[in-house]
Design a protein around this motif. Structure first.
Motif, PDB file in Angstrom:
ATOM      1  N   GLU A   1       0.826  -1.208   0.000  1.00  0.00           N
ATOM      2  CA  GLU A   1       0.000   0.000   0.000  1.00  0.00           C
ATOM      3  C   GLU A   1       0.858   1.254   0.000  1.00  0.00           C
ATOM      4  OE1 GLU A   1      -3.226   0.471  -0.258  1.00  0.00           O
ATOM      5  OE2 GLU A   1      -3.609  -1.675  -0.500  1.00  0.00           O
ATOM      6  N   ALA A   2       1.934   1.241   0.795  1.00  0.00           N
ATOM      7  CA  ALA A   2       2.816   2.414   0.849  1.00  0.00           C
ATOM      8  C   ALA A   2       3.469   2.668  -0.505  1.00  0.00           C
ATOM      9  CB  ALA A   2       3.880   2.212   1.929  1.00  0.00           C
ATOM     10  N   GLU A   3       3.916   1.598  -1.188  1.00  0.00           N
ATOM     11  CA  GLU A   3       4.551   1.758  -2.487  1.00  0.00           C
ATOM     12  C   GLU A   3       3.561   2.282  -3.523  1.00  0.00           C
ATOM     13  OE1 GLU A   3       7.754   1.504  -3.484  1.00  0.00           O
ATOM     14  OE2 GLU A   3       8.131   1.395  -1.335  1.00  0.00           O
ATOM     15  N   ARG A   4       2.314   1.780  -3.458  1.00  0.00           N
ATOM     16  CA  ARG A   4       1.319   2.241  -4.425  1.00  0.00           C
ATOM     17  C   ARG A   4       1.058   3.739  -4.261  1.00  0.00           C
ATOM     18  NH1 ARG A   4      -4.233   2.579  -4.730  1.00  0.00           N
ATOM     19  NH2 ARG A   4      -4.486   1.881  -2.568  1.00  0.00           N
ATOM     20  N   LEU A   5       0.965   4.192  -3.000  1.00  0.00           N
ATOM     21  CA  LEU A   5       0.738   5.614  -2.765  1.00  0.00           C
ATOM     22  C   LEU A   5       1.922   6.448  -3.257  1.00  0.00           C
ATOM     23  CD1 LEU A   5      -0.828   7.990  -1.595  1.00  0.00           C
ATOM     24  CD2 LEU A   5       0.203   7.482   0.623  1.00  0.00           C
ATOM     25  N   MET A   6       3.151   6.004  -2.950  1.00  0.00           N
ATOM     26  CA  MET A   6       4.316   6.796  -3.349  1.00  0.00           C
ATOM     27  C   MET A   6       4.516   6.794  -4.863  1.00  0.00           C
ATOM     28  SD  MET A   6       5.268   8.185  -0.654  1.00  0.00           S
ATOM     29  CE  MET A   6       6.708   9.010  -1.316  1.00  0.00           C
ATOM     30  N   GLN A   7       4.045   5.744  -5.536  1.00  0.00           N
ATOM     31  CA  GLN A   7       4.088   5.769  -6.999  1.00  0.00           C
ATOM     32  C   GLN A   7       3.164   6.837  -7.542  1.00  0.00           C
ATOM     33  OE1 GLN A   7       3.524   1.940  -8.858  1.00  0.00           O
ATOM     34  NE2 GLN A   7       4.948   0.919  -7.461  1.00  0.00           N
ATOM     35  N   HIS A   8       1.984   6.977  -6.923  1.00  0.00           N
ATOM     36  CA  HIS A   8       1.079   8.040  -7.348  1.00  0.00           C
ATOM     37  C   HIS A   8       1.685   9.409  -7.068  1.00  0.00           C
ATOM     38  CE1 HIS A   8      -2.132   5.465  -8.572  1.00  0.00           C
ATOM     39  NE2 HIS A   8      -2.292   4.915  -7.380  1.00  0.00           N
ATOM     40  N   VAL A   9       2.355   9.555  -5.921  1.00  0.00           N
ATOM     41  CA  VAL A   9       2.982  10.837  -5.599  1.00  0.00           C
ATOM     42  C   VAL A   9       4.062  11.157  -6.629  1.00  0.00           C
ATOM     43  CG1 VAL A   9       4.364  12.073  -3.892  1.00  0.00           C
ATOM     44  CG2 VAL A   9       2.474  10.630  -3.145  1.00  0.00           C
ATOM     45  N   GLY A  10       4.896  10.171  -6.979  1.00  0.00           N
ATOM     46  CA  GLY A  10       5.941  10.391  -7.969  1.00  0.00           C
ATOM     47  C   GLY A  10       5.375  10.723  -9.339  1.00  0.00           C
ATOM     48  N   GLN A  11       4.270  10.068  -9.724  1.00  0.00           N
ATOM     49  CA  GLN A  11       3.647  10.368 -11.013  1.00  0.00           C
ATOM     50  C   GLN A  11       3.085  11.787 -11.042  1.00  0.00           C
ATOM     51  OE1 GLN A  11       0.775   7.249 -11.503  1.00  0.00           O
ATOM     52  NE2 GLN A  11       2.334   5.660 -11.856  1.00  0.00           N
ATOM     53  N   LEU A  12       2.499  12.205  -9.917  1.00  0.00           N
ATOM     54  CA  LEU A  12       2.002  13.579  -9.847  1.00  0.00           C
ATOM     55  C   LEU A  12       3.141  14.584  -9.982  1.00  0.00           C
ATOM     56  CD1 LEU A  12      -0.660  13.301  -6.997  1.00  0.00           C
ATOM     57  CD2 LEU A  12      -1.101  13.752  -9.409  1.00  0.00           C
ATOM     58  N   TRP A  13       4.257  14.329  -9.307  1.00  0.00           N
ATOM     59  CA  TRP A  13       5.388  15.244  -9.416  1.00  0.00           C
ATOM     60  C   TRP A  13       5.956  15.242 -10.833  1.00  0.00           C
ATOM     61  CZ3 TRP A  13       7.508  19.315  -7.586  1.00  0.00           C
ATOM     62  CH2 TRP A  13       8.813  19.662  -7.947  1.00  0.00           C
ATOM     63  N   ASN A  14       6.009  14.084 -11.451  1.00  0.00           N
ATOM     64  CA  ASN A  14       6.516  13.998 -12.811  1.00  0.00           C
ATOM     65  C   ASN A  14       5.623  14.761 -13.787  1.00  0.00           C
ATOM     66  OD1 ASN A  14       8.476  12.901 -14.685  1.00  0.00           O
ATOM     67  ND2 ASN A  14       6.843  11.585 -15.449  1.00  0.00           N
ATOM     68  N   ALA A  15       4.315  14.840 -13.470  1.00  0.00           N
ATOM     69  CA  ALA A  15       3.380  15.519 -14.357  1.00  0.00           C
ATOM     70  C   ALA A  15       3.305  17.016 -14.085  1.00  0.00           C
ATOM     71  CB  ALA A  15       1.989  14.902 -14.216  1.00  0.00           C
ATOM     72  N   TYR A  16       3.356  17.446 -12.825  1.00  0.00           N
ATOM     73  CA  TYR A  16       3.122  18.850 -12.478  1.00  0.00           C
ATOM     74  C   TYR A  16       4.364  19.558 -11.928  1.00  0.00           C
ATOM     75  CZ  TYR A  16      -1.772  17.531 -12.906  1.00  0.00           C
ATOM     76  OH  TYR A  16      -2.974  17.080 -13.385  1.00  0.00           O
ATOM     77  N   GLY A  17       5.381  18.807 -11.577  1.00  0.00           N
ATOM     78  CA  GLY A  17       6.559  19.441 -11.005  1.00  0.00           C
ATOM     79  C   GLY A  17       7.508  19.973 -12.062  1.00  0.00           C
ATOM     80  N   SER A  18       8.477  20.711 -11.612  1.00  0.00           N
ATOM     81  CA  SER A  18       9.493  21.258 -12.509  1.00  0.00           C
ATOM     82  C   SER A  18      10.489  20.173 -12.882  1.00  0.00           C
ATOM     83  CB  SER A  18      10.214  22.429 -11.836  1.00  0.00           C
ATOM     84  OG  SER A  18      11.282  22.875 -12.635  1.00  0.00           O
ATOM     85  N   PRO A  19      10.769  19.993 -14.177  1.00  0.00           N
ATOM     86  CA  PRO A  19      11.700  18.922 -14.576  1.00  0.00           C
ATOM     87  C   PRO A  19      13.124  19.175 -14.104  1.00  0.00           C
ATOM     88  CG  PRO A  19      11.120  20.295 -16.466  1.00  0.00           C
ATOM     89  CD  PRO A  19      10.223  20.716 -15.344  1.00  0.00           C
ATOM     90  N   GLY A  20      13.463  20.424 -13.801  1.00  0.00           N
ATOM     91  CA  GLY A  20      14.809  20.723 -13.350  1.00  0.00           C
ATOM     92  C   GLY A  20      15.038  20.440 -11.884  1.00  0.00           C
ATOM     93  N   TRP A  21      13.967  20.201 -11.120  1.00  0.00           N
ATOM     94  CA  TRP A  21      14.109  19.903  -9.693  1.00  0.00           C
ATOM     95  C   TRP A  21      14.581  18.467  -9.498  1.00  0.00           C
ATOM     96  CZ3 TRP A  21      10.376  22.373  -5.712  1.00  0.00           C
ATOM     97  CH2 TRP A  21      10.335  23.754  -5.925  1.00  0.00           C
ATOM     98  N   LEU A  22      15.056  18.224  -8.303  1.00  0.00           N
ATOM     99  CA  LEU A  22      15.522  16.897  -7.933  1.00  0.00           C
ATOM    100  C   LEU A  22      14.592  16.328  -6.880  1.00  0.00           C
ATOM    101  CD1 LEU A  22      17.794  14.745  -8.120  1.00  0.00           C
ATOM    102  CD2 LEU A  22      18.915  15.924  -6.230  1.00  0.00           C
TER     103      LEU A  22
END
Length: 784
Positions: free
Chosen positions: A671-692
């Motif tokens: 369950e924790a991995e599934r949630l963090m995958q969604h968090v990472g996908q959201l960042w990949n979609a809406y976050g700045s590509p230059g951030w780390l």
């Protein structure tokens, strides 16, 4: 002054004891003395007195010196004239405490002028002092004092030195013993030849090796070169050692030639060997007996050797050039460095001494000297080799200043020939000698493309591969610059490795990242066909053609590269001539691309693997271990650029954002991995590509901005808050126990070296926000 039983047996000139009587008297006195001291006095450059005045004047100075010594030593001391211009004084018991003072008085008194022939003649002295306890040997005490005196001479003469000032020898073996063992080592073939690779700075290929003599004693083990080479040079052993090394190198080089490899080997030649009349004949004989190619032998002579007798050196060098061997001037810059003589010497290579190389990082004012030496060599059309390269800072400086070759522990230590793995280096393959084949079997000679494939497979990384391709293709296709570009579909940047064969056409730095929209790679990859731009100056076809034209490039030929049918990059050759590439060139480059594309793909993957191991493709975040690698990287900007596959500029401050979702750490891993995958996908979609993005814990992520941009973070935060609400509603309807979720976040901006402290502050704020919202019903409250 008491002389005991042998007081009547004196030196006829000075009336002092002779050496034998002196040692006997001192030995008897030392038996009853609690302490003893020995002073050895040697006149500096006394031979000039006899050479410029007369022997009678010299005898007068020796008598005056003996008189001055006798007047300034204690009454209980014993004085002697050991040899022509050397004296000794022995002191006992309480007088030992005065030894240093007496030695200084003797030095001052001896330096007073001598009235000789109506003029004042000054002769100085070097003085050595040694002390010994009761039971010490007179011979040993005299030897130690003599050693201190010799140290005084080496350090400039006219001074006093004590025995503790003498630096202990590293080997701890007396020179006479070393010489004896060395003669046995030559007879028993205990000397070995090790080879240290030489690296070409532009192509990063191993282009040769230096042969170095090593000695492993059957009982004492490894004896370092500095322990036996000076002993050999001071005796007649250096001549057979030089001959042994030269024959061994020629024999090994010929063996490598039979295996199909041509390795240029450098051999150090001593000054005594170089000045031998029969030395050119010896070189010719070794080459003839072993079948070694003369062009693969490079003889290194020191600058001091060449300057001892310039006319003789020029003659010998010309004779060696006629044989066909190469000549290198070793230790350049530490000797006489006469430019006039340097022009006369028929040498091929200048070798920069390791003292200058070490100065690259320890003394800033030495770097202009190295640059001047390299410029001087280039103006004389000579190659430049730098030795003693041990750091990347030294290598970068030498490469930027166009030093041709380097050697040092940064790239390899001297190793035996069996460990000199030719298959791992880029030694040029030569055609093997024809061998008789059975009548029913046809000899299949590999084509140049097959040899190119085999050579390319041996290369350790993609940079060397690009350089090797350029050198191989240059004789077959018009070529001034070559590049390999890697591009993944949808990636914003193209990774470029470029090699130039001409100094005036600079390549892009290794590992350059250029925008995909400016590169021809996406178009050529999608088309899957070789594309020729006949004149990029008159008719540019891609955005990067303008930059190529600015560098002087006129014609470009681009060929796609694929792995298992999937395109991944392009191979490009460039020329300064317009409309130079033909259909035949297109076919050659296409065939080369087909041969090496799998090797190129694997080489690039090896280069990427250290970064890929730090990245989690499922969550689109780096692992926590990435921070440790990043913090300790020699160049953090370069490291981050390679890890993110996008170019970064140097930064001074960073902003750390910490996002924490609780109680994810208490959930099952799935369950924790599934949630963090969604968090990472959201960042990949809406976050700045230059951030780390770095995943720190089960429910915690660290976002780092090095450019000060913050808007993308708040957009991502709103999207994450909405996603958590949707997830709560979904889990409630499904009856899942993982419903209540709290979100906390914090930020902190600080200087780049304080990034970890900034993370800790941001994390504390995130935790504080979680505690503040723990009593609220809404699960999406947060605190900054």
């Amino acid at each position: 002054m008491t002389l005991d039983a042998f007081s009547g047996q004196r030196d006829a000139l000075t009336n002092l004891l002779g050496r034998g009587q002196f040692l006997f008297v001192v030995s008897q006195r030392m038996k009853d003395a609690s302490r003893s001291a020995m002073i050895v006095v040697n006149l500096d450059r006394f031979r000039l007195v006899n050479a410029n005045l007369s022997f009678a004047d010299g005898d007068a100075i020796l008598r005056n010196t003996a008189l001055r010594i006798a007047r300034r030593i204690p009454e209980t001391a014993v004085a002697s004239r050991l040899s022509a211009d050397e004296y000794a004084v022995a002191m006992f018991d309480e007088d030992v405490e005065k030894a240093d003072g007496v030695a200084e008085q003797l030095r001052t008194a001896i330096a007073e002028p001598h009235a000789i022939g109506g003029m004042d003649v000054i002769v100085t002295a070097s003085v050595g002092v040694a002390e010994g306890a009761q039971g010490a040997s007179a011979d040993e005490l005299l030897r130690r004092a003599d050693e201190a005196m010799r140290l005084a001479k080496r350090l400039g003469s006219n001074q006093v030195r004590r025995v503790q000032d003498v630096v202990a020898k590293q080997d701890g073996l007396p020179p006479l013993l070393v010489e004896t063992m060395l003669r046995q080592a030559l007879h028993n073939h205990e000397l070995e030849i090790h080879y240290q690779p030489k690296i070409h700075t532009r192509s990063m290929q191993v282009v040769g090796a230096e042969a170095l003599c090593r000695w492993t004693h059957p009982e004492l083990g490894h004896i370092p070169p500095q322990a036996f080479i000076p002993v050999a040079e001071s005796s007649d052993l250096i001549l057979p050692i030089d001959e042994y090394v030269l024959r061994s190198v020629c024999r090994q080089g010929a063996a490598w030639m039979k295996q199909g490899y041509r390795v240029r080997i450098s051999v150090n030649i001593s000054g005594r060997q170089f000045m031998q009349d029969e030395f050119p004949a010896l070189v010719r004989q070794c080459l003839a007996e072993t079948g070694m190619d003369p062009q693969l032998i490079e003889l290194e002579i020191t600058e001091r050797t060449a300057m001892c007798d310039v006319d003789r050196a020029v003659h010998v060098l010309q004779e060696l050039r006629k044989i066909g061997v190469r000549i290198a001037l070793d230790d350049f810059g530490v000797g006489y460095s006469s430019l006039n003589y340097l022009i006369q010497f028929p040498v091929h290579t200048l070798k920069i001494d390791r003292t200058f190389t070490a100065g690259i990082q320890s003394a800033v004012n030495q770097t202009p000297i190295i640059g001047a030496i390299i410029s001087l060599a280039k103006s004389l059309n000579l190659s430049v080799v730098a030795e003693g390269v041990e750091t990347f800072q030294q290598f970068d400086f030498l490469r930027e200043n166009k030093c041709d070759e380097i050697q040092g522990f940064l790239f390899g230590a001297p190793v035996p020939p069996t460990s000199f793995q030719l298959s791992a280096f880029v030694a040029k393959l030569q055609p093997r000698a024809p061998q008789a084949a059975p009548a029913d079997e046809r000899a299949a000679e590999p084509t140049w493309l097959e040899r190119l494939y085999l050579e390319t497979k041996r290369l350790p990384d993609w940079r060397q591969m690009a350089s090797h391709l350029a050198d191989t293709l240059a004789p077959r296709v018009p070529l001034d610059r070559l590049s390999i570009e890697w591009w993944e579909n949808g990636a914003p940047f193209v990774d470029v490795c470029e090699v130039s064969l001409r100094d005036e056409i600079p390549p892009r730095p290794v590992g350059s990242l250029i925008p995909a929209g400016s590169s021809a790679a996406p178009t050529v990859i999608r088309a899957g066909l070789a594309m020729c731009s006949p004149d990029v100056l008159a008719r540019p076809e891609f955005d990067e053609d303008d930059r190529l034209a600015a560098d002087g490039i006129r014609s470009v030929l681009r060929v796609p590269l694929a792995h298992h049918g999937k395109p991944f990059g392009i191979l490009t050759v460039q020329s300064t001539l317009e409309r130079v590439y033909t259909d035949a060139d297109r076919r050659i480059i296409s065939e080369v691309a087909e041969r090496v594309e799998d090797v190129a793909w694997m080489a690039y993957q090896r280069e990427r693997s250290p970064y890929e191991a730090l990245y989690d493709a499922r969550t689109h975040m780096f692992h926590r271990a990435f921070l440790a690698e990043w913090f300790t990287a020699d160049d953090p900007v370069w490291f981050l650029s390679r890890a993110k596959r996008r170019p970064y500029q140097a930064w001074t401050h960073v902003t750390a954002f910490v996002v924490r979702v609780e109680p994810v750490g208490e959930w099952p891993p799935s369950e924790a991995e599934r949630l963090m995958q969604h968090v990472g996908q959201l960042w990949n979609a809406y976050g700045s590509p230059g951030w780390l993005a770095v995943r720190m814990e089960a429910g915690e992520m660290l976002l780092i901005s090095a450019d000060g941009e913050e808007g993308s973070f708040y957009t991502f935060l709103e999207q994450l808050r909405m996603h958590l609400r949707v997830m709560e509603v979904r889990n409630t309807r499904l009856g899942s126990p993982y419903v209540s979720v709290s979100l906390g976040w914090g930020e902190c901006r600080d200087a780049w070296p304080n990034l970890w402290n900034a993370y800790l502050h941001a994390r504390a704020r995130a935790l504080s926000g979680l505690r503040a919202s723990s009593g609220n019903e809404s699960s999406d409250d947060e605190a900054r």
